[in-house]
Design an enzyme around this catalytic site. Structure first.
Site, PDB file in Angstrom:
ATOM      1  N   HIS A 159       0.843  -1.204   0.000  1.00 25.26           N
ATOM      2  CA  HIS A 159       0.000   0.000   0.000  1.00 25.26           C
ATOM      3  C   HIS A 159       0.879   1.256   0.000  1.00 25.26           C
ATOM      4  O   HIS A 159       2.031   1.217   0.439  1.00 25.26           O
ATOM      5  CB  HIS A 159      -0.830   0.048   1.298  1.00 25.26           C
ATOM      6  CG  HIS A 159      -1.908  -0.976   1.407  1.00 25.26           C
ATOM      7  ND1 HIS A 159      -1.970  -1.865   2.459  1.00 25.26           N
ATOM      8  CD2 HIS A 159      -2.992  -1.231   0.636  1.00 25.26           C
ATOM      9  CE1 HIS A 159      -3.044  -2.624   2.317  1.00 25.26           C
ATOM     10  NE2 HIS A 159      -3.677  -2.279   1.220  1.00 25.26           N
ATOM     11  N   CYS A 246      -2.323   0.269  10.043  1.00 23.52           N
ATOM     12  CA  CYS A 246      -3.331  -0.706   9.579  1.00 23.52           C
ATOM     13  C   CYS A 246      -4.330  -1.119  10.645  1.00 23.52           C
ATOM     14  O   CYS A 246      -5.425  -1.545  10.306  1.00 23.52           O
ATOM     15  CB  CYS A 246      -2.667  -1.996   9.114  1.00 23.52           C
ATOM     16  SG  CYS A 246      -1.182  -1.759   8.216  1.00 23.52           S
TER      17      CYS A 246
HETATM   18  C1  CIR Z   1      -3.439  -7.987   3.511  1.00 21.09           C
HETATM   19  O1  CIR Z   1      -2.654  -8.434   2.682  1.00 21.09           O
HETATM   20  O2  CIR Z   1      -4.502  -7.480   3.192  1.00 21.09           O
HETATM   21  C2  CIR Z   1      -3.066  -8.101   4.973  1.00 21.09           C
HETATM   22  N1  CIR Z   1      -2.345  -9.327   5.180  1.00 21.09           N
HETATM   23  C3  CIR Z   1      -2.226  -6.926   5.419  1.00 21.09           C
HETATM   24  C4  CIR Z   1      -2.947  -5.628   5.340  1.00 21.09           C
HETATM   25  C5  CIR Z   1      -2.129  -4.499   5.884  1.00 21.09           C
HETATM   26  N2  CIR Z   1      -2.849  -3.279   5.824  1.00 21.09           N
HETATM   27  C6  CIR Z   1      -2.303  -2.112   5.627  1.00 21.09           C
HETATM   28  O3  CIR Z   1      -1.119  -2.002   5.380  1.00 21.09           O
HETATM   29  N3  CIR Z   1      -3.094  -1.053   5.654  1.00 21.09           N
END
Ligand code: CIR
Length: 253
Positions: A159, A246
């Protein structure tokens, strides 16, 4: 200030992974670290509101990806990872009393991890998770309130906010290897230490940057620039590609 969070799900061992190889996650330790993170948010003045547990939704702890909230409106995201879409209903329910809620609709995809707000500008990652239609819908949702939205290509990471976050005033912490920092001309950019590529993810709450404890070298760089930093250890969730932004959606009450 309200911080919306959700406990770590048992299913996190099956989380989405894009740039990391799967490693065992110690659930007990992950939950303890997450609670300490919530406690840190509370100590900085947030009222922590936990969403209902979602034991079968692997990535449900990473609530940031499900919504973008500004003062006037909440935009319910539509994760590019389809496995994450069942997370939306509970976030919509939590946001409804707080803001008018607008939804990103198909074919748009948008994850909150791609949205970096600095004042009235939203920088939006064009990533594997957020597409042009998602960007256009977000821009249309916030434009009536005077926000400018700009797309930033994300190449080397999940992201936009894996690569760059706001740490106060005109200052951003950045890993220039993962985005074109040209989009941020005029800002005071603090580069991550080369040994800490994941250190560009910080969460500013009431003037304090919550930042991963595993990044002492970048912390020193931030402190040298006058940023107040509070380290938190989310090392178990880092194995699921999560960072400090996150795990919450911060809503100005
Ligand atoms: C994903 O791949 O969606 C989750 N394992 C990690 C999401 C992390 N979110 C973020 O950086 N905002």
């Amino acid at each position: 200030m309200i911080a919306i969070t959700r406990d770590v799900s048992d299913a996190i061992v099956r989380c989405e992974l894009t740039h990391l190889a799967r490693q065992p996650i110690d659930l007990v330790r992950a939950r303890a670290q997450h609670r300490a993170y919530e406690a840190r948010l509370a100590s900085l003045g947030c009222e922590v509101r936990r969403l209902a547990d979602a034991p079968d939704l692997a990535d449900a702890v990473f609530v940031e990806d499900t919504a973008v909230v500004v003062a006037e409106v909440a935009v319910l995201a539509r994760p590019g990872a389809a496995s994450r879409r069942p997370e939306l209903a509970s976030m919509a329910e939590a946001l409804t009393p707080l803001r008018p809620v607008v939804r990103v609709e198909a074919p748009g995809t948008l994850e909150g991890g791609d949205v970096l707000r600095v004042g009235r500008t939203l920088f939006v990652g064009r990533s594997g998770r957020t597409n042009d239609a998602g960007f256009a819908q977000l821009r249309a949702a916030v434009a009536p309130y005077g926000y400018d939205a700009r797309q930033v290509p994300v190449t080397g990471c999940l992201h936009l906010k894996s690569a760059i976050t706001w740490v106060g005033e005109r200052r951003l912490v950045v890993n220039c290897a993962w985005i074109d920092a040209g989009a941020f001309e005029g800002f005071d950019l603090v580069d991550v230490d080369p040994a800490e590529p994941f250190a560009a993810n910080a969460l500013l709450v009431r003037g304090t940057a919550i930042h991963g404890a595993q990044f002492p070298r970048t912390r020193a760089r931030l402190e040298a620039r006058g940023v107040r930093v509070e380290p938190v250890d989310l090392s178990e969730l880092a194995k699921a590609e999560g960072g400090v932004t996150c795990c919450s959606v911060i809503v100005d009450a």
